[in-house]
Scaffold this active site. Structure first.
Site, mmCIF file in Angstrom:
data_model
loop_
_atom_site.group_PDB
_atom_site.id
_atom_site.type_symbol
_atom_site.label_atom_id
_atom_site.label_comp_id
_atom_site.label_asym_id
_atom_site.label_seq_id
_atom_site.Cartn_x
_atom_site.Cartn_y
_atom_site.Cartn_z
ATOM 1 C CD GLU A 97 -2.366 -6.405 4.888
ATOM 2 O OE1 GLU A 97 -2.544 -5.217 5.213
ATOM 3 O OE2 GLU A 97 -1.771 -6.745 3.840
ATOM 4 C CG HIS A 115 -4.227 -3.486 2.456
ATOM 5 N ND1 HIS A 115 -3.293 -3.118 3.405
ATOM 6 C CD2 HIS A 115 -4.764 -2.330 1.988
ATOM 7 C CE1 HIS A 115 -3.260 -1.800 3.507
ATOM 8 N NE2 HIS A 115 -4.144 -1.302 2.654
ATOM 9 C CB CYS A 174 -0.992 -0.032 1.163
ATOM 10 S SG CYS A 174 -2.345 1.163 0.971
#
Length: 196
Positions: free
Chosen positions: A180, A178, A76
């Site tokens: 994750e 992202h 990011c």
């Protein structure tokens, strides 16, 4: 083992939770000597690119980051820091990629920030996207994007216009989404990075 570069730019809990879930060993990097403990690195980041760059400058770690030859992944805002310049804060950045970070144009059909799931399309063969099909969905939250350049674009997506969802140059990688927070394929990407 992955070293997460800690410079005070955002919450890394979701990233560390994902690494723990995947059984990927990690630790935190606060000073230059810490780099020696790890064989790859993640630069996280959320929020304002200019402010993040200022915090990174205060750590004194920039010369070391620029000299790294082991794999590095910016996530990011961490990806945006790898570029030369951001319109956010009119900021000069690390310049590891000679491309710019630009702001999305507001329009009735495309709200800013770009928030939610979007499809990504790998444009080069690379182990980072091993076992991730073209057209897979990843989770984005951002108001600024990396300009599309075929020399550095590893994968692309589209929101109002085409932009780089991920970039690659030598040992440096960046993802605008992202991983994750991107479910199965995000976890695959993190695992792939741990094996590069």
């Amino acid at each position: 083992m992955i070293g997460i570069i800690s410079y005070g730019a955002g919450n890394i809990f979701s990233l560390t939770a994902a690494l723990e879930r995947l059984g990927i060993a990690y630790g935190m990097i606060y000073k230059e000597e810490d780099f020696e403990q790890y064989d790859r690195y993640i630069i996280p980041g959320v929020g304002h690119a200019g402010a993040a760059m200022h915090k990174l400058e205060q750590t004194g770690l920039i010369p070391k980051i620029k000299s790294l030859t082991k794999p590095v992944l910016g996530i990011c805002v961490g990806m945006q820091l790898l570029t030369s310049y951001s319109e956010e804060g009119d900021s000069s950045l690390l310049n590891l990629f000679p491309i710019k970070t630009l702001r999305f144009k507001d329009s009735p059909d495309y709200k800013v920030p770009h928030t939610g799931w979007n499809t990504i399309f790998p444009e080069k063969e690379n182990l980072l996207f091993k076992d991730i099909p073209s057209g897979s969905h990843f989770y984005f939250v951002h108001s600024y994007f990396i300009e599309y350049d075929t020399a550095y674009t590893l994968s692309s997506t589209n929101y109002n216009s085409q932009f780089s969802a991920s970039i690659w140059r030598d040992n440096f990688y960046g993802v605008q989404f992202h991983p994750e927070k991107s479910g199965k394929y995000g976890e695959t990407l993190l695992t792939n990075f741990s094996n590069i």
